[in-house]
Design a protein around this motif. Structure first.
Motif, PDB file in Angstrom:
ATOM      1  N   ALA A  57      16.882  -0.674   1.897  1.00  0.00           N
ATOM      2  CA  ALA A  57      16.041   0.529   2.181  1.00  0.00           C
ATOM      3  C   ALA A  57      14.967  -0.137   2.130  1.00  0.00           C
ATOM      4  O   ALA A  57      13.831   0.495   2.862  1.00  0.00           O
ATOM      5  CB  ALA A  57      16.604   1.421   1.274  1.00  0.00           C
ATOM      6  N   MET A  58      14.406  -0.814   1.139  1.00  0.00           N
ATOM      7  CA  MET A  58      13.219  -1.541   1.064  1.00  0.00           C
ATOM      8  C   MET A  58      12.788  -2.105   2.220  1.00  0.00           C
ATOM      9  O   MET A  58      11.581  -1.958   2.866  1.00  0.00           O
ATOM     10  CB  MET A  58      13.065  -2.292  -0.065  1.00  0.00           C
ATOM     11  CG  MET A  58      11.465  -2.829  -0.649  1.00  0.00           C
ATOM     12  SD  MET A  58      10.743  -4.052   0.600  1.00  0.00           S
ATOM     13  CE  MET A  58      12.060  -5.449   0.357  1.00  0.00           C
ATOM     14  N   THR A  59      13.554  -2.897   2.806  1.00  0.00           N
ATOM     15  CA  THR A  59      13.069  -3.624   4.206  1.00  0.00           C
ATOM     16  C   THR A  59      12.948  -2.663   5.080  1.00  0.00           C
ATOM     17  O   THR A  59      11.927  -2.782   6.014  1.00  0.00           O
ATOM     18  CB  THR A  59      14.480  -4.628   4.508  1.00  0.00           C
ATOM     19  OG1 THR A  59      14.858  -5.577   3.455  1.00  0.00           O
ATOM     20  CG2 THR A  59      14.325  -5.258   5.822  1.00  0.00           C
ATOM     21  N   GLY A  89       0.670  -1.195   0.114  1.00  0.00           N
ATOM     22  CA  GLY A  89       0.053  -0.079  -0.031  1.00  0.00           C
ATOM     23  C   GLY A  89       0.892   1.122   0.034  1.00  0.00           C
ATOM     24  O   GLY A  89       0.279   2.382   0.332  1.00  0.00           O
ATOM     25  N   LEU A  90       2.150   1.197  -0.464  1.00  0.00           N
ATOM     26  CA  LEU A  90       3.020   2.418  -0.505  1.00  0.00           C
ATOM     27  C   LEU A  90       3.120   2.740  -1.798  1.00  0.00           C
ATOM     28  O   LEU A  90       3.641   1.802  -2.687  1.00  0.00           O
ATOM     29  CB  LEU A  90       4.373   1.932   0.390  1.00  0.00           C
ATOM     30  CG  LEU A  90       4.154   1.750   1.995  1.00  0.00           C
ATOM     31  CD1 LEU A  90       5.365   1.307   2.215  1.00  0.00           C
ATOM     32  CD2 LEU A  90       3.749   3.025   2.503  1.00  0.00           C
ATOM     33  N   GLY A 106       9.113   0.127   8.575  1.00  0.00           N
ATOM     34  CA  GLY A 106       8.443   1.414   9.245  1.00  0.00           C
ATOM     35  C   GLY A 106       7.000   1.774   8.831  1.00  0.00           C
ATOM     36  O   GLY A 106       6.337   2.523   9.294  1.00  0.00           O
ATOM     37  N   ALA A 107       6.828   1.297   7.606  1.00  0.00           N
ATOM     38  CA  ALA A 107       5.369   1.361   7.159  1.00  0.00           C
ATOM     39  C   ALA A 107       4.192   0.993   8.233  1.00  0.00           C
ATOM     40  O   ALA A 107       3.120   1.521   7.977  1.00  0.00           O
ATOM     41  CB  ALA A 107       4.946   0.590   5.633  1.00  0.00           C
ATOM     42  N   ARG A 108       4.671  -0.018   8.895  1.00  0.00           N
ATOM     43  CA  ARG A 108       3.754  -0.544  10.074  1.00  0.00           C
ATOM     44  C   ARG A 108       3.655   0.273  11.273  1.00  0.00           C
ATOM     45  O   ARG A 108       2.641   0.499  12.095  1.00  0.00           O
ATOM     46  CB  ARG A 108       4.114  -1.857  10.278  1.00  0.00           C
ATOM     47  CG  ARG A 108       3.981  -3.009   9.372  1.00  0.00           C
ATOM     48  CD  ARG A 108       4.407  -4.515   9.815  1.00  0.00           C
ATOM     49  NE  ARG A 108       5.813  -4.496   9.608  1.00  0.00           N
ATOM     50  CZ  ARG A 108       6.396  -5.175   8.791  1.00  0.00           C
ATOM     51  NH1 ARG A 108       5.576  -5.901   8.116  1.00  0.00           N
ATOM     52  NH2 ARG A 108       7.717  -5.055   9.183  1.00  0.00           N
ATOM     53  N   SER A 109       4.611   1.482  11.362  1.00  0.00           N
ATOM     54  CA  SER A 109       4.554   2.266  12.564  1.00  0.00           C
ATOM     55  C   SER A 109       3.734   3.387  12.239  1.00  0.00           C
ATOM     56  O   SER A 109       3.696   3.759  10.878  1.00  0.00           O
ATOM     57  CB  SER A 109       6.205   2.476  13.001  1.00  0.00           C
ATOM     58  OG  SER A 109       6.566   3.410  12.067  1.00  0.00           O
TER      59      SER A 109
END
Length: 100
Positions: free
Chosen positions: A80-82, A53-54, A87-90
Protein backbone atom coordinates in the motif's frame (compact mmCIF):
# COMPACT_ATOMS: atom_id res chain seq x y z
CA UNK A 1 22.19 -61.42 1.94
CA UNK A 2 23.55 -58.56 -0.23
CA UNK A 3 22.00 -55.05 -0.12
CA UNK A 4 24.26 -53.18 -2.52
CA UNK A 5 27.03 -52.54 -0.06
CA UNK A 6 29.03 -49.37 -0.31
CA UNK A 7 27.08 -47.90 -3.28
CA UNK A 8 23.79 -48.12 -1.38
CA UNK A 9 25.31 -46.38 1.62
CA UNK A 10 26.67 -43.60 -0.63
CA UNK A 11 23.23 -43.16 -2.23
CA UNK A 12 21.51 -42.92 1.16
CA UNK A 13 24.06 -40.33 2.29
CA UNK A 14 23.51 -38.32 -0.90
CA UNK A 15 19.70 -38.47 -0.52
CA UNK A 16 20.04 -37.29 3.06
CA UNK A 17 22.33 -34.42 2.01
CA UNK A 18 19.85 -33.33 -0.68
CA UNK A 19 16.94 -33.49 1.78
CA UNK A 20 18.84 -31.41 4.33
CA UNK A 21 19.74 -28.83 1.67
CA UNK A 22 16.10 -28.65 0.54
CA UNK A 23 14.98 -28.17 4.15
CA UNK A 24 17.55 -25.39 4.60
CA UNK A 25 16.28 -23.62 1.46
CA UNK A 26 12.63 -23.92 2.49
CA UNK A 27 13.44 -22.44 5.89
CA UNK A 28 15.29 -19.55 4.22
CA UNK A 29 12.31 -18.84 1.96
CA UNK A 30 9.90 -18.90 4.89
CA UNK A 31 12.17 -16.63 6.90
CA UNK A 32 12.28 -14.16 3.98
CA UNK A 33 8.50 -14.36 3.54
CA UNK A 34 7.89 -13.29 7.09
CA UNK A 35 9.65 -10.02 6.46
CA UNK A 36 10.18 -7.37 9.08
CA UNK A 37 6.60 -7.42 10.37
CA UNK A 38 3.76 -4.99 10.78
CA UNK A 39 5.25 -2.69 13.41
CA UNK A 40 8.46 -2.19 11.47
CA UNK A 41 6.58 -1.64 8.21
CA UNK A 42 4.27 0.94 9.82
CA UNK A 43 7.19 2.93 11.21
CA UNK A 44 9.06 2.71 7.89
CA UNK A 45 5.97 3.68 5.93
CA UNK A 46 5.31 6.66 8.16
CA UNK A 47 8.88 7.89 7.68
CA UNK A 48 8.88 7.31 3.93
CA UNK A 49 5.56 9.05 3.35
CA UNK A 50 6.52 11.93 5.61
CA UNK A 51 9.75 12.37 3.65
CA UNK A 52 7.65 12.47 0.47
CA UNK A 53 5.54 15.27 1.95
CA UNK A 54 2.52 13.09 2.74
CA UNK A 55 0.79 12.98 6.11
CA UNK A 56 0.70 9.52 7.67
CA UNK A 57 -0.84 8.86 11.07
CA UNK A 58 -0.40 5.45 12.67
CA UNK A 59 -2.91 4.44 15.35
CA UNK A 60 -3.26 1.25 17.32
CA UNK A 61 -0.97 -1.55 18.40
CA UNK A 62 -0.05 -4.68 16.47
CA UNK A 63 1.08 -6.54 19.61
CA UNK A 64 -2.23 -8.34 20.14
CA UNK A 65 -2.24 -9.89 16.66
CA UNK A 66 -1.02 -13.38 15.79
CA UNK A 67 2.51 -13.48 14.32
CA UNK A 68 1.28 -14.73 10.95
CA UNK A 69 -1.34 -12.00 10.79
CA UNK A 70 1.26 -9.33 11.65
CA UNK A 71 3.54 -10.66 8.95
CA UNK A 72 0.80 -10.69 6.31
CA UNK A 73 -0.35 -7.20 7.26
CA UNK A 74 3.25 -6.02 7.11
CA UNK A 75 3.35 -7.05 3.44
CA UNK A 76 -0.01 -5.33 2.85
CA UNK A 77 1.28 -2.09 4.39
CA UNK A 78 4.46 -2.27 2.31
CA UNK A 79 2.49 -2.73 -0.93
CA UNK A 80 0.00 0.00 0.00
CA UNK A 81 2.86 2.37 0.79
CA UNK A 82 4.43 1.64 -2.58
CA UNK A 83 1.13 2.34 -4.37
CA UNK A 84 0.46 5.47 -2.33
CA UNK A 85 3.90 6.96 -2.83
CA UNK A 86 3.72 6.19 -6.56
CA UNK A 87 0.29 7.83 -6.75
CA UNK A 88 1.55 10.88 -4.88
CA UNK A 89 3.46 11.92 -7.99
CA UNK A 90 0.27 12.00 -10.03
CA UNK A 91 -2.19 14.91 -9.92
CA UNK A 92 -4.91 12.77 -8.33
CA UNK A 93 -4.25 11.69 -4.74
CA UNK A 94 -6.24 9.18 -2.73
CA UNK A 95 -5.78 8.96 1.04
CA UNK A 96 -6.22 5.52 2.59
CA UNK A 97 -6.98 4.44 6.11
CA UNK A 98 -6.92 1.07 7.77
CA UNK A 99 -7.98 0.00 11.24
CA UNK A 100 -7.70 -3.34 13.02
Amino acid sequence: MHFGGFEAVEQVIEVRRIAQEAQRRVRAVLRDCRGPGLGTELVGTQGTLSAAGLHCEVRGQADGLDGGVRSALGWVVREAMTSTSSGARSPRRSPWRTTW
